[in-house]
Design a protein around this motif. Sequence first.
Motif, PDB file in Angstrom:
ATOM      1  N   ARG A 174       5.386  -1.234 -10.224  1.00 19.84           N
ATOM      2  CA  ARG A 174       4.281  -0.603 -10.952  1.00 19.84           C
ATOM      3  C   ARG A 174       3.206  -0.193  -9.954  1.00 19.84           C
ATOM      4  N   VAL A 175       2.669   1.010 -10.136  1.00 18.37           N
ATOM      5  CA  VAL A 175       1.679   1.549  -9.201  1.00 18.37           C
ATOM      6  C   VAL A 175       0.310   1.604  -9.881  1.00 18.37           C
ATOM      7  N   TYR A 176      -0.706   1.172  -9.144  1.00 16.10           N
ATOM      8  CA  TYR A 176      -2.089   1.191  -9.596  1.00 16.10           C
ATOM      9  C   TYR A 176      -2.906   1.919  -8.542  1.00 16.10           C
ATOM     10  N   GLY A 177      -3.938   2.644  -8.986  1.00 15.39           N
ATOM     11  CA  GLY A 177      -4.746   3.348  -8.009  1.00 15.39           C
ATOM     12  C   GLY A 177      -6.164   3.550  -8.457  1.00 15.39           C
ATOM     13  N   GLY A 178      -7.014   3.850  -7.481  1.00 14.62           N
ATOM     14  CA  GLY A 178      -8.421   4.113  -7.731  1.00 14.62           C
ATOM     15  C   GLY A 178      -9.205   4.032  -6.440  1.00 14.62           C
ATOM     16  N   HIS A 179     -10.485   3.662  -6.558  1.00 11.99           N
ATOM     17  CA  HIS A 179     -11.386   3.586  -5.409  1.00 11.99           C
ATOM     18  C   HIS A 179     -11.245   2.239  -4.703  1.00 11.99           C
ATOM     19  N   ILE A 204       0.863  -1.182   0.000  1.00 13.98           N
ATOM     20  CA  ILE A 204       0.000   0.000   0.000  1.00 13.98           C
ATOM     21  C   ILE A 204       0.901   1.235   0.000  1.00 13.98           C
ATOM     22  N   ILE A 205       0.762   2.069  -1.017  1.00  9.32           N
ATOM     23  CA  ILE A 205       1.557   3.289  -1.140  1.00  9.32           C
ATOM     24  C   ILE A 205       0.821   4.465  -0.507  1.00  9.32           C
ATOM     25  N   ILE A 245      -7.050   4.353  -3.005  1.00 14.91           N
ATOM     26  CA  ILE A 245      -5.890   3.542  -2.656  1.00 14.91           C
ATOM     27  C   ILE A 245      -4.932   3.506  -3.834  1.00 14.91           C
ATOM     28  N   SER A 246      -3.646   3.481  -3.531  1.00 12.83           N
ATOM     29  CA  SER A 246      -2.654   3.157  -4.553  1.00 12.83           C
ATOM     30  C   SER A 246      -1.746   2.076  -3.975  1.00 12.83           C
ATOM     31  N   VAL A 247      -1.432   1.112  -4.837  1.00 15.58           N
ATOM     32  CA  VAL A 247      -0.590  -0.013  -4.439  1.00 15.58           C
ATOM     33  C   VAL A 247       0.504  -0.200  -5.475  1.00 15.58           C
ATOM     34  N   ALA A 248       1.615  -0.774  -5.026  1.00 17.56           N
ATOM     35  CA  ALA A 248       2.717  -1.092  -5.931  1.00 17.56           C
ATOM     36  C   ALA A 248       2.928  -2.598  -5.928  1.00 17.56           C
ATOM     37  N   ASP A 249       3.187  -3.152  -7.126  1.00 19.48           N
ATOM     38  CA  ASP A 249       3.467  -4.581  -7.226  1.00 19.48           C
ATOM     39  C   ASP A 249       4.963  -4.834  -7.042  1.00 19.48           C
TER      40      ASP A 249
END
Length: 133
Positions: free
Chosen positions: A86-91, A62-63, A78-82
Amino acid sequence: MITPYAKRLLKGDDLRYSLLEIIQLKKIQAGSLLTGIGCLSQAKIRLANEQKILHLEGPLEIISLSGTLTPKHVHVHISVADSEGRVYGGHLVPGCIVSYTAELCLLEYNNLKFICEYDNKTGFDELVIFENN
């Protein structure tokens, strides 16, 4: 007046349901999620202005985690990194499962009350703010 809360989540906890549980247990009428960090074994994130849900398998870090809290609704991003960075985010939606631990810090605003109501202009449930006099 502001009341702070902190909670550590454990392996297997659902992030969104855990937030709702804290709000209901503490009877928070208006709050915000100040910060959240930790690790997820999987994440489900609703993308911006979409109904599409992104499904990610961990390990995920969790970033960032922030949003508004009402007695029945959490509007959290939320934004998370794998493992490749790589970072992904949204609701934040149900299905974000803690893998080891997660740490949450929340604030309650005792002079306010938040509710969510449908807004014809946006087509979404939106925050309505009331001040306690």
